[in-house]
Motif scaffolding. Structure first.
Motif, PDB file in Angstrom:
ATOM      1  N   PRO A  30       0.811  -1.229   0.000  1.00 31.20           N
ATOM      2  CA  PRO A  30       0.000   0.000   0.000  1.00 31.20           C
ATOM      3  C   PRO A  30       0.839   1.271   0.000  1.00 31.20           C
ATOM      4  O   PRO A  30       0.342   2.348  -0.282  1.00 31.20           O
ATOM      5  N   ASN A  31       2.137   1.140   0.338  1.00 33.76           N
ATOM      6  CA  ASN A  31       2.995   2.324   0.442  1.00 33.76           C
ATOM      7  C   ASN A  31       3.862   2.543  -0.797  1.00 33.76           C
ATOM      8  O   ASN A  31       4.755   3.397  -0.778  1.00 33.76           O
ATOM      9  N   LYS A  32       3.661   1.754  -1.854  1.00 31.99           N
ATOM     10  CA  LYS A  32       4.500   1.910  -3.052  1.00 31.99           C
ATOM     11  C   LYS A  32       4.214   3.250  -3.716  1.00 31.99           C
ATOM     12  O   LYS A  32       3.109   3.785  -3.639  1.00 31.99           O
ATOM     13  N   GLN A  33       5.246   3.759  -4.356  1.00 29.70           N
ATOM     14  CA  GLN A  33       5.133   5.058  -5.010  1.00 29.70           C
ATOM     15  C   GLN A  33       5.449   4.901  -6.500  1.00 29.70           C
ATOM     16  O   GLN A  33       6.269   4.074  -6.900  1.00 29.70           O
ATOM     17  N   SER A  34       4.790   5.689  -7.324  1.00 28.62           N
ATOM     18  CA  SER A  34       5.037   5.648  -8.759  1.00 28.62           C
ATOM     19  C   SER A  34       6.296   6.439  -9.092  1.00 28.62           C
ATOM     20  O   SER A  34       6.667   7.370  -8.375  1.00 28.62           O
ATOM     21  N   SER A  35       6.960   6.020 -10.157  1.00 28.29           N
ATOM     22  CA  SER A  35       8.175   6.730 -10.570  1.00 28.29           C
ATOM     23  C   SER A  35       8.303   6.652 -12.097  1.00 28.29           C
ATOM     24  O   SER A  35       7.673   5.819 -12.752  1.00 28.29           O
ATOM     25  N   MET A  36       9.116   7.522 -12.649  1.00 29.93           N
ATOM     26  CA  MET A  36       9.350   7.552 -14.089  1.00 29.93           C
ATOM     27  C   MET A  36      10.217   6.354 -14.494  1.00 29.93           C
ATOM     28  O   MET A  36      11.185   6.016 -13.817  1.00 29.93           O
ATOM     29  N   LEU A  37       9.889   5.691 -15.648  1.00 20.29           N
ATOM     30  CA  LEU A  37      10.628   4.514 -16.094  1.00 20.29           C
ATOM     31  C   LEU A  37      10.692   4.521 -17.620  1.00 20.29           C
ATOM     32  O   LEU A  37       9.658   4.697 -18.281  1.00 20.29           O
ATOM     33  N   SER A  38      11.895   4.295 -18.156  1.00 15.88           N
ATOM     34  CA  SER A  38      12.046   4.224 -19.610  1.00 15.88           C
ATOM     35  C   SER A  38      11.475   2.907 -20.120  1.00 15.88           C
ATOM     36  O   SER A  38      11.621   1.856 -19.480  1.00 15.88           O
ATOM     37  N   ILE A  39      10.818   2.909 -21.264  1.00 12.61           N
ATOM     38  CA  ILE A  39      10.235   1.705 -21.839  1.00 12.61           C
ATOM     39  C   ILE A  39      11.316   0.704 -22.257  1.00 12.61           C
ATOM     40  O   ILE A  39      11.064  -0.497 -22.403  1.00 12.61           O
ATOM     41  N   GLU A  40      12.546   1.208 -22.396  1.00 13.26           N
ATOM     42  CA  GLU A  40      13.654   0.339 -22.832  1.00 13.26           C
ATOM     43  C   GLU A  40      13.927  -0.763 -21.828  1.00 13.26           C
ATOM     44  O   GLU A  40      14.217  -1.914 -22.196  1.00 13.26           O
TER      45      GLU A  40
END
Length: 558
Positions: A534-544
């Protein structure tokens, strides 16, 4: 009625509420009231100074005799108790005040002096009998029945509280208003009869009296069939007397109330009731109904007992009546407590929910309903909010008379008087016990459904893990089999340096591939484990990155 040429009337009509239950005291009270009425009648008829002084002297002498009789009764039962000494001091202060008023005779006309005495006596006597004498008489009767002094005093105080206090206050207010108005009106008539020259002044005084209050005051000369009133509201007389007519036909009485008006009015004209009192509805021009309380009294009769004159009031009680209807018929429990937080009124819904009758609740502090679940801090916060904001609302658990607990949604309002001081509290509450139970049941059901959903998702997750792991495991198994096959068929000549180098290179490459797939399996497990975090956070990720990871898994198959 008339005594000789003088019209006699009762400024202080005797009522059974004044009876103390001690015959000797009640008889003397009646005699005091009779003398007071005589003094008022002589005043209203503008008798000469000699007659007024004679009646006053008679009243003073009889009051002294009565006080001694009373004090003998009280001292016998109360001895040196503070009730007896306090009562005796009250008698002394009464004499002092009457003498002080009488001493103004040289400064004011005797007429005005006696008027002050009569109004003072009527108020003092009504309060003294209803409150002090009645309280002590109740205690005396209980002591005569065998009750100890202190218990008798306590019982008398309890009996004079609650509903009895309301009755006493009501009677005192009624007598104060009626006696003053009746005396003024009778004096007015006497002035008109005695001097035609004073008619204009008399009429001005009459208009001041009837227009100074919020009630519609009326004076009906039955003998000459004329009516004076402060407002044009003839509804009562259009019904009760066919000879009194008005052009105001827009005023109509509710058909369901006409018969009772006639009955109450006629009963008083016939002398069957001490006062005329009737509550009825009238139709306004806008189509709405208003409630009116009519009160009156015949103040003059002829020698045959036929009514000659009647005075009274019409009071608009619409707001009070609607409030009463809501109070009585609301499904929401309502109780009102005084400034000391003692209950003075409850509605039927209160009794339905708590199990306590009106008689059991009146005089109690609402804390008698407490369940014991809430601590002192809870109630302290409630009172702090009430004092600061004038209102508090919230859930609270209380206990019914039969012992069961119930949850209520309670709302309390503090009502202040014009001086800004708290005058009383109004509390309203609903029993939400069933709603609370239903809400808990729904919460359990929701938790069950959520758990079922989680199990289903867990099954899908395991299936996804198996699917995700199957390919890397197959590749690892394939690499392991390839190594074993190469060794089994002697693919590499280990006797030669070149063969050993080729095997080492092949073996090293496969081990690295196996390590990469094992690491991928570990990362995949971490990904699935964090799926429900429940505490996970979203982050930017390259599709590569995910594309390369997918290719690394299926490269061997390709």
């Amino acid at each position: 009625m008339k005594e000789g040429s003088m019209v006699y009337f009762e400024i202080f009509p005797w009522n059974k509420n004044f009876e103390t239950g001690i015959e000797k005291i009640d008889e003397q009270h009646k005699q005091l009231v009779h003398i007071l009425n005589q003094l008022a009648a002589h005043l209203a008829n503008r008798s000469d100074a000699l007659q007024l002084n004679d009646i006053f002297d008679e009243l003073a002498a009889y009051a002294d005799y009565h006080f001694k009789t009373e004090e003998a009764v009280w001292s016998h039962h109360f001895a040196s108790d503070e009730w007896a000494t306090g009562h005796e001091q009250t008698h002394g202060s009464f004499i002092e005040q009457v003498v002080a008023i009488k001493n103004n005779e040289g400064k004011k006309p005797l007429d005005d002096v006696v008027y002050e005495i009569v109004t003072f006596l009527s108020k003092w006597l009504a309060y003294h009998i209803l409150d002090t004498d009645k309280r002590m008489a109740i205690a005396v009767l209980k002591m005569d029945a065998g009750m100890p002094l202190e218990e008798a005093k306590h019982a008398a105080t309890e009996e004079m509280g609650g509903a009895m206090k309301v009755i006493v206050d009501t009677v005192l207010n009624m007598y104060e208003s009626l006696s003053t108005r009746t005396l003024d009106l009778m004096r007015e008539k006497s002035l008109r009869l005695q001097a035609e020259a004073a008619l204009e002044q008399s009429e001005e005084r009459w208009r001041f009296i009837v227009e100074s209050g919020s009630d519609n005051v009326w004076d009906w000369d039955i003998e000459h069939n004329t009516l004076k009133r402060s407002e044009q509201n003839p509804s009562l007389f259009e019904i009760a007397d066919k000879h009194v007519r008005s052009a105001h036909k827009e005023v109509k009485v509710h058909p369901g109330d006409i018969a009772q008006i006639n009955a109450d009015f006629q009963a008083h004209l016939d002398g069957k009731t001490d006062f005329y009192v009737n509550k009825h509805r009238i139709l306004q021009q806008n189509g709405s109904w208003s409630w009116v309380l009519s009160r009156g009294k015949v103040i003059e009769r002829d020698e045959a007992g036929r009514p000659l004159r009647m005075v009274g009031t019409h009071t608009d009680i619409t707001e009070r009546e609607f409030a009463s209807l809501i109070h009585k018929n609301s499904t929401q429990a309502i109780f009102i407590s005084d400034e000391e937080n003692h209950i003075v009124s409850v509605n039927p819904a209160f009794s339905d929910i708590t199990g306590y009758s009106e008689a059991e609740a009146i005089g109690q502090n609402p804390r008698f309903l407490a369940s014991g679940i809430h601590d002192d801090a809870y109630y302290a916060a409630m009172w702090e909010r009430l004092g600061a904001k004038g209102m508090w609302k919230g859930k609270i658990t209380n206990r019914r008379k039969e012992g069961g607990l119930y949850t209520e949604w309670l709302e309390i309002h503090a009502v202040r008087n014009p001086q800004g001081e708290i005058d009383h509290y109004i509390a309203m509450f609903n029993d939400i016990t069933k709603e609370e139970a239903h809400e808990k049941e729904q919460a359990v059901q929701r938790e069950y459904l959520l758990q079922q959903s989680r199990m289903a998702q867990m099954g899908e997750l395991i299936s996804m893990i198996a699917h995700q792991w199957r390919q890397p495991l197959n590749i690892i198994a394939s690499m392991s089999a390839a190594l074993q096959t190469k060794l089994a068929v002697n693919k590499f000549d280990l006797a030669l340096e070149s063969g050993r180098e080729a095997f080492k290179s092949f073996f090293d490459k496969n081990l690295k591939d196996i390590d990469a797939h094992v690491e991928n399996l570990t990362v995949t497990m971490d990904d699935f484990r964090n799926f429900y975090n429940p505490n996970k956070q979203s982050s930017m990720l390259s599709i590569e990155s995910p594309v390369k990871k997918a290719l690394s898994i299926i490269r061997a198959s390709l």
